[in-house]
Design a protein around this motif. Sequence first.
Motif, PDB file in Angstrom:
ATOM      1  N   PHE A 907       1.061  -1.387  -0.045  1.00 21.36           N
ATOM      2  CA  PHE A 907      -0.346   0.006  -0.105  1.00 21.36           C
ATOM      3  C   PHE A 907       0.725   1.181   0.046  1.00 21.36           C
ATOM      4  CE2 PHE A 907      -3.166  -3.893   1.988  1.00 21.36           C
ATOM      5  CZ  PHE A 907      -4.362  -3.382   1.063  1.00 21.36           C
ATOM      6  N   GLN A 908       1.888   1.552   1.101  1.00 22.49           N
ATOM      7  CA  GLN A 908       2.955   2.534   0.698  1.00 22.49           C
ATOM      8  C   GLN A 908       3.378   2.811  -0.066  1.00 22.49           C
ATOM      9  OE1 GLN A 908       5.465   1.913   4.368  1.00 22.49           O
ATOM     10  NE2 GLN A 908       6.198   3.848   3.763  1.00 22.49           N
ATOM     11  N   TRP A 931       9.361   7.105   4.716  1.00 21.75           N
ATOM     12  CA  TRP A 931       9.635   6.199   6.358  1.00 21.75           C
ATOM     13  C   TRP A 931       9.869   7.393   7.067  1.00 21.75           C
ATOM     14  CZ3 TRP A 931       8.874   1.316   7.958  1.00 21.75           C
ATOM     15  CH2 TRP A 931       8.227   0.679   6.735  1.00 21.75           C
ATOM     16  N   ILE A 932      10.216   8.662   6.295  1.00 24.41           N
ATOM     17  CA  ILE A 932      10.062   9.714   7.528  1.00 24.41           C
ATOM     18  C   ILE A 932       9.177   9.494   7.952  1.00 24.41           C
ATOM     19  CG2 ILE A 932      10.908  12.074   7.189  1.00 24.41           C
ATOM     20  CD1 ILE A 932      12.731  11.636   5.274  1.00 24.41           C
ATOM     21  N   TYR A 933       7.800   9.706   7.298  1.00 19.03           N
ATOM     22  CA  TYR A 933       6.739   9.898   8.163  1.00 19.03           C
ATOM     23  C   TYR A 933       6.573   8.851   8.782  1.00 19.03           C
ATOM     24  CZ  TYR A 933       1.850  10.132   7.926  1.00 19.03           C
ATOM     25  OH  TYR A 933       0.295  10.415   8.816  1.00 19.03           O
ATOM     26  N   LEU A 985      -4.912  18.641   1.103  1.00 27.54           N
ATOM     27  CA  LEU A 985      -5.287  17.943   2.453  1.00 27.54           C
ATOM     28  C   LEU A 985      -5.602  16.000   1.284  1.00 27.54           C
ATOM     29  CD1 LEU A 985      -7.786  20.562   3.681  1.00 27.54           C
ATOM     30  CD2 LEU A 985      -5.803  19.388   4.710  1.00 27.54           C
ATOM     31  N   LEU A 986      -6.090  15.786   0.545  1.00 20.87           N
ATOM     32  CA  LEU A 986      -6.346  14.865  -0.523  1.00 20.87           C
ATOM     33  C   LEU A 986      -5.241  13.749  -0.117  1.00 20.87           C
ATOM     34  CD1 LEU A 986      -8.236  13.178  -1.380  1.00 20.87           C
ATOM     35  CD2 LEU A 986      -7.797  13.406  -3.670  1.00 20.87           C
ATOM     36  N   SER A 991      -2.566   9.091   2.613  1.00 17.54           N
ATOM     37  CA  SER A 991      -1.223   9.356   3.221  1.00 17.54           C
ATOM     38  C   SER A 991      -1.920   7.547   4.471  1.00 17.54           C
ATOM     39  CB  SER A 991      -0.680  10.087   3.851  1.00 17.54           C
ATOM     40  OG  SER A 991      -0.103  10.744   2.728  1.00 17.54           O
ATOM     41  N   MET A 992      -2.656   8.365   4.787  1.00 17.59           N
ATOM     42  CA  MET A 992      -3.670   7.172   5.832  1.00 17.59           C
ATOM     43  C   MET A 992      -4.065   5.807   4.972  1.00 17.59           C
ATOM     44  SD  MET A 992      -4.037   8.541   9.112  1.00 17.59           S
ATOM     45  CE  MET A 992      -5.289   7.983   9.894  1.00 17.59           C
ATOM     46  N   LEU A 993      -4.756   6.198   4.457  1.00 21.32           N
ATOM     47  CA  LEU A 993      -4.589   4.658   3.574  1.00 21.32           C
ATOM     48  C   LEU A 993      -3.568   3.577   3.008  1.00 21.32           C
ATOM     49  CD1 LEU A 993      -7.627   5.013   0.529  1.00 21.32           C
ATOM     50  CD2 LEU A 993      -7.754   4.135   3.177  1.00 21.32           C
ATOM     51  N   ALA A 994      -1.937   4.873   3.471  1.00 21.79           N
ATOM     52  CA  ALA A 994      -0.706   4.100   2.955  1.00 21.79           C
ATOM     53  C   ALA A 994       0.026   3.742   3.963  1.00 21.79           C
ATOM     54  CB  ALA A 994       0.061   4.819   1.844  1.00 21.79           C
TER      55      ALA A 994
END
Length: 1079
Positions: A907-908, A931-933, A985-986, A991-994
């Motif tokens: 996913f990511q 991966w910093i996130y 914002l999208l 990012s949440m799904l990733a």
Amino acid sequence: MFLQAVLVFVIPELLAILLFILPWIRNAIEEWDWSFVYLFTWWFHTRTFVGRGLREGLVDNVKYTVFWILVLASKFVFSYFLQIKPMVAPTKAILKVNIFQYKWHEFFGHSNRVAVVVMWMPVMLIYFTDLQIWYAIFSSFVGATVGLFSHLGEIRNIGQLRLRFQFFASAMQFNLMPEEQLLGPKKNIEARRRIAFFSNSLFMNMPRAPNVEKMMAFSVLTPYYDEEVCFGKENLRTPNEDGISILFYLQKIYEDEWRNFMERMKREGMEDEDDVWDKKSRDLRLWASYRGQTLSRTVRGMMYYYRALKMLAYLDSASEVDIRAGTQEIASHHSSNSAGGGGGERPSLRKLGRATSTVGLLFKGHEYGSALMKFTYVVACQVYGQHKAKGDPRADEILHLMKNNEALRVAYVDEVHLGRDEAEYYSVLVKYDQEQQREVEVYRVRLPGPLKLGEGKPENQNHAFIFTRGDAVQTIDMNQDNSFEEALKMRNLLEEFKVHYGIRRPTILGVRENIFTGSVSSLAWFMSAQETSFVTLGQRVLANPLKIRMHYGHPDVFDRFWFMPRGGVSKASRLINISEDIFAGFNCTLRGGNVTHHEYIQVGKGRDVGLNQISMFEAKVASGNGEQILSRDVYRLGHRLDFFRMLSFYYTTVGFFFNTMVVVLTVYSFLWGRLYLALSGIEGYAMETSKNNKAFGVILNQQFFIQIGLFTALPMVVENSLEHGFLPAVWDFLTMQLQLASVFYTFSMGTRAHFFGRTILHGGAKYRATGRGFVVQHKSFAENYRLYSRSHFVKAIELGVILIVYAAHSPMAQDSFVYLAMTLSSWFLVLSWIMAPFVFNPSGFDWLKTVYDFEDFLNWIWYKGGVFTKAEHSWETWWYEEQDHLRTTGLWGKLLEIILDLRYFMFQYGVVYQLNITGGKTSISVYLLSWIYMIAVMGIYVVMMYAQERFAAKEHIKYRLTQLVVISMTVLVLTLLLDFTSFTLLDLVSSMLAFVPTGWGLISIALVLRPFLESTVVWDTVVSLARIYDLLFGVIVMAPVALLSWLPGFQAMQTRILFNEAFSRGLQISRILSGKKTN
């Protein structure tokens, strides 16, 4: 030289074909132990005794060979024209597409071969599993044909019985006994079914019955542990949280039978209905127990054999004059008793009681001895001695059963303590002595040690098997029943041991079952329909023409003298023999036995009636099949059976569960493949160059749906058509669909796939006590989450995220119709796996219960507990127990688990390249920088957890200050990203799904590496994160449940779907009355 080498290779193959055509020669060769025979037959001869001489006769060989040739031919033709050929054009189009720029960093160049593999993967999985579908199709119609030739279903109702009534007496006299009268038609549905089946069975092919004195003697063996013997008064009238008691439930489910019972009690002297709790409490308890799955019901049913043999022994010796006079006397007694009520009943009849037929008035005395010589019933009550020592009420109930059934014997294990650490163990057989009016010991056999070394049930059967008598043993489970009219045909069935079926006499006589729990709820009906097709049509085909029927826990009759020197009827090794009953069939086949199936006689069987019970049963069976794959029995059968019979064996045992798992894997491979094509950009290019891709995806998806339906529906519809008619079968099928049967079957498929797959990977099968009670109580959300989280909820959420990401990034999904057509069955699977535990849960959409359930779930999640805390009270205890299989698995199991967990990182990898902030770059650095996130989020979480543990309790201001700093920094970073980069914002939502799946993947891998991480500081973070993820999953699952609970009308609709009309109506009335009382 080459031709000579080929000849050396071909000669054994030609000889093998010759021996396949002439099976009796191969059987004879395999029985010889001469060295020169082994020299010339080295490629199939074995020096072990087990597995020799398994070839069937020529006629049977031809039948099952033709069956499989037709199945294979149909499969290959269908696969070529509808699976392989349509794939050629899309494959060529993909290979010809020249993609100058992927949407991500592509590791495999620009050949598109990975895309081709991804496209072909679900097709190949279907290719290798749809033989199970073709087997289901052919076995359904072959089974129906065999049933027609066996005269099954010729009498389906009372009307058809009237048409053939002129032949009824002659059929009765020819097969069973003289009879000149038949009771009038009944209103009760169960009574009409029994009369119809019994009447129909008299026109089926069965051996002539010998006199009782010349028949084979037989025993019945039932294992019992600590289940309900007879319902107590408090159990019957204590209401649950909805105000529903077991008696209320039974009164509504069996309305007409309750009216009959009360009428009978009034005839016997009961004046007021409330007196039933005092003056007629024993009758009331028995009435309820005979409609549950209790030992009392099973004992009553099996003791019909004793009653039937007594009556048949009388008829064997009675003259025609005696029978005519007796018939008139019985008829006059019935008329006088109905006219005079209870007061006119003779004292002798009161002594006999209702449980004894009035035919007993005519007995001359020898009938009792004849019946006892031919029949014994042994109940293996393993812990009966412990129950007596503790004063357990169940011991008194078992003693009461022995007192009222003189052919009943109870076997138990007696533990005698000799000293401080010494004990002796004995197998003990007891009976009730009518003269001494007490329990007496018949046999006491010393055991070498404790009984329960292996699995409990087979050990219980094995220790009691020595106490059985006669030529045959019928194995009966604790949830079975019988009827008097079926018991009359036992003499005929035992004569089957003298008949050759093929080249052998039977060693196991298969008996069909009638599932009697189908009326209590829609779930019970679904389970009953599925089970009925398996125990009738399925077993019929396995016996003829396939010659591969085993023993599946049915009321089969064993040749006692054949099995005693061959290991008995149960294997009891731990884990591997958890499905102990089928190993009796394996053992029988490997040692040259013969298993047949006979449908002119049937025994009742109860099944699990609640979703949680059913799921635990399915989990036990699926895990047991996973263990069977490792057994030497399956290995030997796979090696020693011929090719076509081996196919029959595979697709009706472990192959069924393996293919169920592969069907689920096919859905996974299809969705992951579509996601790969969408995120990589290949799908967009393919749409521009090939018009077949869109149609192919839609067709493939619909094939999933059709296959899942054929898996379960076709055998049920065909068998129902045979026995009840085509239109009633279609109507029942449509009614089941309206009651959401497809949701249940899809959910059950997930249960079987999960536990079978987990057992294959890691082992860890275990016995799961399902309980056999009535399901009228609401199951809490926390209980459902504990049971279904890993097997259904997490998997459904994963598939749901794939579908959402695909919808967001696929150019094909821009056409809503195409997207729905392509993903409809996948969404149906997702919704079924999430919603089924609540759709089939009593009061599942009650708003107040939903609120209380969520509060209870939150308390369970956050309660840490202690060392002795149980899983139902603490999330942490449950979480550790849920990972037990990973602690016992081997190296390969751990490696495969890690490889499977790597899919969450997909996913990511796929989504980050779609974010606006990347500016369309496809360098590998984009993924690495993402991966910093993850590191930042993990850092924030660790800081917050540290602050909570350090400051939350005593230094609250510091804790709040830490929260303020973290939140401020997060908002600042987001603001800078929005202002100075192309971040939107999208992107945040994407990012949440990733990254949420990445976190779950890290936790899953950490669980495998638990032995290395548990002693480090990292483990506390893993446990804490896992708790947050389970809370998140719980909220996701609870959301649709809460929405439906909030909407008006859904609760009433769900109750109507789950229960029948009478109970639903009674439940609504009781709620109204309880509401008025409260007000």
